[in-house]
Each structure stands twice: as C-alpha cells, then as structure tokens.
Design a protein around this motif. Sequence first.
Motif, PDB file in Angstrom:
ATOM      1  N   GLU A  23      -4.804  -8.425   8.324  1.00  0.00           N
ATOM      2  CA  GLU A  23      -4.273  -7.279   7.928  1.00  0.00           C
ATOM      3  C   GLU A  23      -5.501  -6.292   8.246  1.00  0.00           C
ATOM      4  O   GLU A  23      -4.570  -5.398   7.386  1.00  0.00           O
ATOM      5  N   ASP A  24      -6.298  -7.334   7.984  1.00  0.00           N
ATOM      6  CA  ASP A  24      -7.849  -5.707   7.904  1.00  0.00           C
ATOM      7  C   ASP A  24      -6.969  -4.494   9.315  1.00  0.00           C
ATOM      8  O   ASP A  24      -7.434  -3.467   8.515  1.00  0.00           O
ATOM      9  N   GLU A  25      -6.684  -4.345  10.272  1.00  0.00           N
ATOM     10  CA  GLU A  25      -6.344  -3.417  11.257  1.00  0.00           C
ATOM     11  C   GLU A  25      -5.541  -3.129  10.491  1.00  0.00           C
ATOM     12  O   GLU A  25      -5.585  -1.385  10.625  1.00  0.00           O
ATOM     13  N   ILE A  26      -4.424  -3.319   9.550  1.00  0.00           N
ATOM     14  CA  ILE A  26      -3.353  -2.564   9.821  1.00  0.00           C
ATOM     15  C   ILE A  26      -3.233  -1.453   8.498  1.00  0.00           C
ATOM     16  O   ILE A  26      -3.173  -0.279   8.687  1.00  0.00           O
ATOM     17  N   ILE A  27      -4.366  -2.335   7.166  1.00  0.00           N
ATOM     18  CA  ILE A  27      -4.342  -1.458   6.149  1.00  0.00           C
ATOM     19  C   ILE A  27      -5.164  -0.789   6.925  1.00  0.00           C
ATOM     20  O   ILE A  27      -5.164   0.986   6.387  1.00  0.00           O
ATOM     21  N   ASP A  28      -6.005  -0.443   7.799  1.00  0.00           N
ATOM     22  CA  ASP A  28      -7.227   0.610   7.811  1.00  0.00           C
ATOM     23  C   ASP A  28      -6.224   1.390   8.872  1.00  0.00           C
ATOM     24  O   ASP A  28      -6.922   2.840   8.565  1.00  0.00           O
ATOM     25  N   SER A  29      -5.524   1.412   9.804  1.00  0.00           N
ATOM     26  CA  SER A  29      -4.832   2.481  10.427  1.00  0.00           C
ATOM     27  C   SER A  29      -3.394   2.761   8.991  1.00  0.00           C
ATOM     28  O   SER A  29      -3.749   4.712   9.612  1.00  0.00           O
ATOM     29  N   ALA A  30      -3.941   2.162   8.371  1.00  0.00           N
ATOM     30  CA  ALA A  30      -2.234   3.143   7.324  1.00  0.00           C
ATOM     31  C   ALA A  30      -3.191   3.981   6.700  1.00  0.00           C
ATOM     32  O   ALA A  30      -2.805   5.135   6.259  1.00  0.00           O
ATOM     33  N   SER A  31      -4.446   3.533   6.064  1.00  0.00           N
ATOM     34  CA  SER A  31      -5.431   4.169   5.516  1.00  0.00           C
ATOM     35  C   SER A  31      -5.946   5.846   6.139  1.00  0.00           C
ATOM     36  O   SER A  31      -6.307   6.725   5.007  1.00  0.00           O
ATOM     37  N   LYS A  32      -5.723   5.963   6.738  1.00  0.00           N
ATOM     38  CA  LYS A  32      -6.317   6.592   7.882  1.00  0.00           C
ATOM     39  C   LYS A  32      -5.377   7.367   8.239  1.00  0.00           C
ATOM     40  O   LYS A  32      -5.294   8.983   8.126  1.00  0.00           O
ATOM     41  N   VAL A  33      -4.480   7.223   8.346  1.00  0.00           N
ATOM     42  CA  VAL A  33      -2.564   8.590   8.231  1.00  0.00           C
ATOM     43  C   VAL A  33      -2.536   8.754   6.518  1.00  0.00           C
ATOM     44  O   VAL A  33      -1.958  10.496   6.705  1.00  0.00           O
ATOM     45  N   PHE A  34      -2.545   7.806   5.851  1.00  0.00           N
ATOM     46  CA  PHE A  34      -1.619   8.146   4.710  1.00  0.00           C
ATOM     47  C   PHE A  34      -2.728   8.603   3.665  1.00  0.00           C
ATOM     48  O   PHE A  34      -4.327   7.898   3.238  1.00  0.00           O
ATOM     49  N   SER A  35      -2.468   9.073   2.277  1.00  0.00           N
ATOM     50  CA  SER A  35      -3.630   9.363   1.707  1.00  0.00           C
ATOM     51  C   SER A  35      -3.316   8.339   0.550  1.00  0.00           C
ATOM     52  O   SER A  35      -4.653   8.050  -0.196  1.00  0.00           O
ATOM     53  N   SER A  36      -2.204   7.720   0.177  1.00  0.00           N
ATOM     54  CA  SER A  36      -2.773   6.379  -0.530  1.00  0.00           C
ATOM     55  C   SER A  36      -1.347   5.563  -0.268  1.00  0.00           C
ATOM     56  O   SER A  36      -0.279   5.496   0.733  1.00  0.00           O
ATOM     57  N   VAL A  37      -2.239   4.540  -0.033  1.00  0.00           N
ATOM     58  CA  VAL A  37      -1.828   2.980  -0.130  1.00  0.00           C
ATOM     59  C   VAL A  37      -1.915   2.064  -0.652  1.00  0.00           C
ATOM     60  O   VAL A  37      -3.611   2.153  -1.252  1.00  0.00           O
ATOM     61  N   LYS A  38      -0.818   1.464  -1.212  1.00  0.00           N
ATOM     62  CA  LYS A  38      -0.611   1.002  -2.647  1.00  0.00           C
ATOM     63  C   LYS A  38      -0.435  -0.117  -2.521  1.00  0.00           C
ATOM     64  O   LYS A  38       1.125  -0.468  -1.805  1.00  0.00           O
ATOM     65  N   LEU A  39      -0.629  -1.524  -2.990  1.00  0.00           N
ATOM     66  CA  LEU A  39      -0.269  -3.189  -2.737  1.00  0.00           C
ATOM     67  C   LEU A  39       1.314  -3.284  -3.701  1.00  0.00           C
ATOM     68  O   LEU A  39       0.244  -2.924  -5.208  1.00  0.00           O
ATOM     69  N   LEU A  40       2.359  -3.034  -3.557  1.00  0.00           N
ATOM     70  CA  LEU A  40       3.268  -3.591  -4.282  1.00  0.00           C
ATOM     71  C   LEU A  40       3.118  -4.853  -5.187  1.00  0.00           C
ATOM     72  O   LEU A  40       3.595  -4.974  -5.995  1.00  0.00           O
ATOM     73  N   ARG A  41       3.351  -6.019  -3.797  1.00  0.00           N
ATOM     74  CA  ARG A  41       3.417  -7.240  -4.554  1.00  0.00           C
ATOM     75  C   ARG A  41       2.972  -8.305  -3.307  1.00  0.00           C
ATOM     76  O   ARG A  41       2.915  -7.927  -1.894  1.00  0.00           O
ATOM     77  N   LYS A  42       2.572  -9.212  -4.034  1.00  0.00           N
ATOM     78  CA  LYS A  42       2.474 -10.275  -2.723  1.00  0.00           C
ATOM     79  C   LYS A  42       2.487 -11.828  -2.867  1.00  0.00           C
ATOM     80  O   LYS A  42       2.543 -11.908  -3.884  1.00  0.00           O
ATOM     81  N   ASP A  43       3.766 -12.516  -1.884  1.00  0.00           N
ATOM     82  CA  ASP A  43       4.014 -13.536  -2.592  1.00  0.00           C
ATOM     83  C   ASP A  43       3.754 -14.249  -1.393  1.00  0.00           C
ATOM     84  O   ASP A  43       3.687 -13.763  -0.052  1.00  0.00           O
ATOM     85  N   PHE A  44       3.232 -15.855  -1.656  1.00  0.00           N
ATOM     86  CA  PHE A  44       3.411 -16.928  -0.745  1.00  0.00           C
ATOM     87  C   PHE A  44       4.827 -17.617  -0.123  1.00  0.00           C
ATOM     88  O   PHE A  44       5.434 -18.114  -1.109  1.00  0.00           O
TER      89      PHE A  44
END
Lengths: 78, 241
Positions: free
Chosen positions: B177-198
């Motif tokens: 997860e961290d690696e993916i979030i990191d890449s998204a944050s490098k490319v996009f100005s906003s990365v927002k969590l919409l929902r989390k389901d277990f």
Amino acid sequence: MKKENILQLIKEALDAENEINDDSSEENIPEWDSLGHLSILTALDEATGGKASAISDLSEATSVKKIFDIFEKEGIIE
Amino acid sequence: MKKTTKEYIFENKDLGKYEFTLDTSTFEPTQTTVSIIHSSLPLINCDSKILDLGCGCGIVSIILSKLIKKNLHFFASDISESVEEIVQKNAMRHNVNIVVKRSNIFEAWSNQKFDLIINDISGVSDKVAEISPWFNNIACETGPGGDILVKRVINESTKHLKKGGKLVFPIISFSNEDEIIDSASKVFSSVKLLRKDFWPTPKEMHDHLPLLNTLKQSGLISFEEKFGTIIGHTSVFEASL
Ligand SMILES: C[S@@+](CC[C@H](N)C(=O)[O-])C[C@H]1O[C@@H](n2cnc3c(N)ncnc32)[C@H](O)[C@@H]1O
C-alpha cells in the motif's frame, strides 16, 4: 453482556429487516453473508472491549446459538 | 476454441441484483468490485466519458450505467482474451452501451482522454494470487508487492485524463500500500481516500498463513488475524492532477 443486547447488536450490525432471535443464522437471515458475519464480529469485539477478536471459534459461529455457546463458555454472557 | 460460459449472479442490498455471463478467463467479482462501484457513483457527471480499466465481465460499467440515469459514455478494456465478446454480451443483456476493447493497460486507448478512469487491473501480490481462488486463469503479473501494474496505470493515466479528470483506484491489503500511495502522490496533486472496506479471506488461503506472514513481515502485504480468520481490506482512492 445480556443475550437481548447481543440480539439487538446482531440486528444492527446486519441492518437486518427481520427480527433476530435464538434461532437466527446465516441459513434464515439473508443479510447474514460473509461480510455480514464480519460486521457482527466487529460489533461484538467493540462491545466486549476487544475480547471477541481473540476467540478463534467466532469466525465459524454463523448462528445466534453458536455465538451464545461461545460467549457462555468464555463467561461473556451474564 | 469456444470457452465454457457460466452464469454469475451479483446481489447487493444497495446496488441491486444483476446476472452476468462469465467464461473461464473472466474474473469473478469480489468485495473490491462493490467498493469501487460505491466510490465511483458520486463522481460521475452528466456526459462523463468513463474508462473502466481491467473491466472483467463489465460489471462496474454496467451497474454504474444502470444506476446513473444520465447521458454517459462508457469505455472498457481488459487483457483477457474473451473480454470483447463477454462484455458485449453482458452489456446487451442489461441494455447498456459500452465500447469494449482487448487491451494491455492503456495500449488500445492511445490519444483518448477521459473524465474518469476507474482502475481495477489486478493489484494483489503475485505470490498471494498464486494461492488465492481469485486468479485462476486471470492475468496477475504484479510482482511480490502487487504494485507493478497499478503503478503503471497511475503514471500513464496522466496522459489519458481530461482537464479536471479523476482516477479512481483501489489498493488491496494484499499489496504494498505505501509504495502505491507514494507513486500516486508523486504524480497527482491530490490523492484522497474515499472508503475502506474489510472482508474475510477465503478459507483456502488459511493453509498458507506462513507464506502470508513472511510477505507481511517483509512489508509487501498487510492483513489482520482476528476471530480465527484472516481479514483483508480494500481502500479506494480518488486522484486528481
Ligand atoms: C481484480 S480483476 C477486476 C475485474 C472486474 N473489474 C471486476 O470487478 O470483476 C482484474 C482484471 O485485470 C485484468 N488485467 C490483468 N492484467 C492486465 C493488464 N496488463 N491490462 C489490462 N487488464 C489486465 C484481469 O484480466 C482481470 O480481469
């Protein structure tokens, strides 16, 4: 915990249309699927201050009877 | 050679009941499908041009078109061999219009731009895919951290988004997860969590707990052990430039 509180908690966790009673289970409550079961367990865990998450039989306890049996054995039911 | 088809019934309290045709190379929808549909619903505007990437049987496009009664333009693709035939069949059954192409990630959509890209291309660790019931006959060349394809989507999506466009993508706990979030944050100005389901993992994966624990200890995946079962989660993000 009291049995009636557990029944109410299961109804709310499942957002079930029908009343939940001693005979309710995954067989007769349509909302009681694998995700519904996880919602019940999560709610029971909160209500027992984290005791439920350590009970390994709960993942298979897909009926009110089984949940009551386990909680009685663990001394959780008053 | 003609593949065997089967009927799949999807039923969800909020989204409704739908029937789909799948074949042996079509992914069978999961809880992540539900999370993605719920997250995308509020992001769709009238006249939106939407790309459903890693569309499987077409479930995301089909349910969104049925629920949103606006003038929408759906495009869908998947690397699966029979995707065009299967998705067209399902679209016809539900009376919706979808332009479908067989495509490796964005290859078939060169020069095309969209208002919303909904990514659901395989995103779990390939080591987990091997022991899971989800990816029999389904492409999952994702690497041990499950991040290879998702990172490519994140990087290449910038060329395929209209001004103000958005990328919706899930991160499954059986990936880094961290690696993916990191890449998204490098490319996009906003990365927002919409929902989390277990969700509880299928029983057949419990026999592989030692492997899952090794991957977890290496930081490649995450999950929780509770109530005598293994619990994973899907987080859905919205990214904008
Ligand atoms: C998790 S499934 C999602 C399917 C569908 N959206 C659903 O909810 O049922 C992932 C899909 O990504 C596809 N896929 C894997 N690698 C791909 C690639 N390189 N390019 C495009 N699609 C790919 C698989 O064939 C599979 O259908």
